[in-house]
Every structure is written in C-alpha cells, then in structure tokens.
Design an enzyme around this catalytic site. Structure first.
Site, PDB file in Angstrom:
ATOM      1  N   PRO A   2       0.840  -1.214   0.000  1.00 27.60           N
ATOM      2  CA  PRO A   2       0.000   0.000   0.000  1.00 27.60           C
ATOM      3  C   PRO A   2       0.869   1.256   0.000  1.00 27.60           C
ATOM      4  CG  PRO A   2      -0.636  -1.505   1.776  1.00 27.60           C
ATOM      5  CD  PRO A   2       0.628  -2.036   1.177  1.00 27.60           C
ATOM      6  N   GLU A   3       0.530   2.198  -0.870  1.00 30.36           N
ATOM      7  CA  GLU A   3       1.222   3.493  -0.893  1.00 30.36           C
ATOM      8  C   GLU A   3       0.260   4.547  -0.362  1.00 30.36           C
ATOM      9  OE1 GLU A   3       3.334   4.154  -4.590  1.00 30.36           O
ATOM     10  OE2 GLU A   3       3.431   2.022  -5.006  1.00 30.36           O
ATOM     11  N   ARG A 110       1.937 -11.756   5.539  1.00 31.96           N
ATOM     12  CA  ARG A 110       3.405 -11.835   5.602  1.00 31.96           C
ATOM     13  C   ARG A 110       3.985 -11.259   6.885  1.00 31.96           C
ATOM     14  NH1 ARG A 110       6.040 -10.623  -0.142  1.00 31.96           N
ATOM     15  NH2 ARG A 110       7.843 -11.340   1.024  1.00 31.96           N
ATOM     16  N   ARG A 153      22.955  15.166  -6.390  1.00 38.47           N
ATOM     17  CA  ARG A 153      22.702  13.726  -6.218  1.00 38.47           C
ATOM     18  C   ARG A 153      22.874  12.990  -7.533  1.00 38.47           C
ATOM     19  NH1 ARG A 153      22.367  12.502  -0.909  1.00 38.47           N
ATOM     20  NH2 ARG A 153      22.061  14.531   0.054  1.00 38.47           N
TER      21      ARG A 153
END
Ligand SMILES: [Zn+2]
Length: 281
Positions: A2-3, A110, A153
């Site tokens: 889930p995001e 899980r 970066r």
C-alpha cells in the site's frame, strides 16, 4: 505494498467509524507486531481510551487516542484493516474492539506490518521527523523544494522519489506513473534534472496520487478496503505493469527494467534514456 493513496483510502473509510468511539478491547495475537514493545504495554497504553482522530502521515495510519496517546501503524507489504470481517478471516494479528460492538481486524499474511506507540505529540513528531520527508498532498511538494533536495545527487531520480525521508508516501507504482507523466526517464541522475522538469515532476506526483485516491487505490497482491473491496487504480495504470503494451502517448512499447532495485516501467520514446557517461575521465 500500500502506498499513500491506499492508506488514505482506508483512513477515509475508517475515520467516521472509529472517531469518537472508545477502544474497549485491544487484543494482540502476534507480539511481533509491536516489537520491541511488549503487547501488554501497548494494551495498557491504549485500551479504554477514546479515539479522537484517525490521521495519516506518509504511509502511516496515525491513531490519536485521548491524552495524546498515538498508535502509529504501518501496513507494509500485505497488511489490511478490515471492519467487521467474517468469522474465521485468516492471518489476523490484532483485534480492535470498539465500544459500539463493532471491531477492526488487522490481517497480514506476511507479518511485516508494525504498530508503534508514541506518548505525547512531541514523541510522535520526533518519530516522523526521523523517518519522513515532505507530505506530497499538503502543498509542500514544489519543483523548487525537490530541486533543492536533489542538488548534487547522482542516484537515479526513481530512487530519489522512493526515499521516504524526502517525499513521504510514494512507492513503486506511483513513482513509475509520475515519471511517465513528467516524461522523465527513471534512471536519470536526480541532480541532472532541469528546473522545469522538477516543476513537471512535482505536478505529476501530485496528480498521480490524486488519481490513485479517486480510484480508491490500486489493488495488486493483497490490498483491500476496510469493507474487503478492492481498489481500481490498477486498471488506470499508464505504464506500470504494462510491459509490451502500447504507450498511451506515442504508441511505442512500454519496457521494463530495474531501477532503484525495483521492477520499473517506462516508454523510452517519451522518456529518453540518459546517455552513458564515458568512464575513466
Ligand atoms: Zn511513449
């Protein structure tokens, strides 16, 4: 996993059902859920308290109980919160019994989902400050903010988007979809993007999350709404999980490769691959 849109979907469904109720009984059948805290300590801190508010920060559900006792829940890979599930629903780890006779069940095949306790708003804020960056739907996400964080970066822009300490709540699905919308290749070094690209990406991340939210989240693997219904955003993916299918912009084939260690989908006509630098300079 889930995001943000999936967690926010659950929050919106549950908030009217739990806010104002008393958590009459908390039963933790899997002690691993709240490690290193003992289940008894979690029960002592929360049971019998009124639930003031169900909030969200990044992918965390934030339960605010009376006197600033906070339960910070992360669903991780396969966790779901079900409201009044049928008897015998498998993989139950935690049961929240409310004073109106209803109950919530945290089911998690899980067992990676976690529950953590924060006593006081300062403890809650410190917990999140150490883990989460800006909140993408709160108006904090701008091209300028992203560009400032990414300066210098070399990591791929996809890895940058997935780093929860920079932007909270974006995972593999929404990163692919946002990069496609912004026409940026996932392997572009983050520090190499131009200001206009960061502006486009900030808009794309927000639009992608809002589209996910409007569809009730995406259901791949185990995500379910609190009433057991699946989200529908997976039917609207533009490139994610669409290898070999035509790009909705140009008709070229969507390709799959690995970026930031994750299966990644893109159209390399719309999202030009960065040119390799010559080594040994
Ligand atoms: Zn294309």
């Amino acid at each position: 996993m889930p995001e943000l849109p999936e967690v926010e979907t659950i929050r919106r469904q549950l908030a009217p059902l739990v806010e104002g109720r008393v958590l009459a009984r908390l039963e933790i059948s899997d002690p691993r859920w709240c490690l290193p805290l003992a289940p008894e300590a979690m029960v002592d801190a929360l049971q019998g308290r009124r639930i003031e508010r169900l909030g969200r920060r990044g992918k965390y559900l934030v339960w605010e109980l009376a006197d600033e006792a906070f339960l910070l829940m992360h669903l991780r890979m396969t966790g779901t919160l079900l409201y009044d599930p049928p008897e015998g629903t498998p993989y139950s780890r935690v049961r929240f019994a409310l004073d109106d006779g209803h109950e919530l069940r945290f089911c998690d095949p899980r067992r990676f989902g976690t529950g953590e306790l924060a006593l006081g708003a300062a403890a809650r804020d410190a917990f999140f400050a150490a883990r989460l960056g800006l909140e993408p739907l709160d108006g904090e996400l701008t091209g300028a903010a992203l560009r400032a964080m990414a300066r210098g970066r070399r990591a791929p822009v996809k890895a940058f988007l997935l780093d929860q300490r920079r932007i909270a709540g974006v995972g593999n699905i929404y990163a692919d979809e946002a990069l496609f919308r912004a026409r940026i290749h996932p392997l572009r070094p983050a520090g190499s993007l131009k200001a206009a690209q960061w502006d486009a990406l900030a808009v794309a991340v927000r639009e992608t999350l809002l589209a996910g939210l409007a569809a009730g989240g995406a259901t791949i693997d185990d995500f379910r709404h609190a009433d057991g219904v699946a989200g529908a955003f997976q039917d609207e993916f533009l490139v994610h999980r669409r290898r070999g299918e035509p790009c909705p912009q140009c008709g070229g084939a969507v390709v799959k490769f690995v970026a930031a260690g994750r299966g990644t989908y893109a159209c390399e006509r719309c999202q030009p691959r960065p040119r390799l630098r010559r080594r040994g300079r």
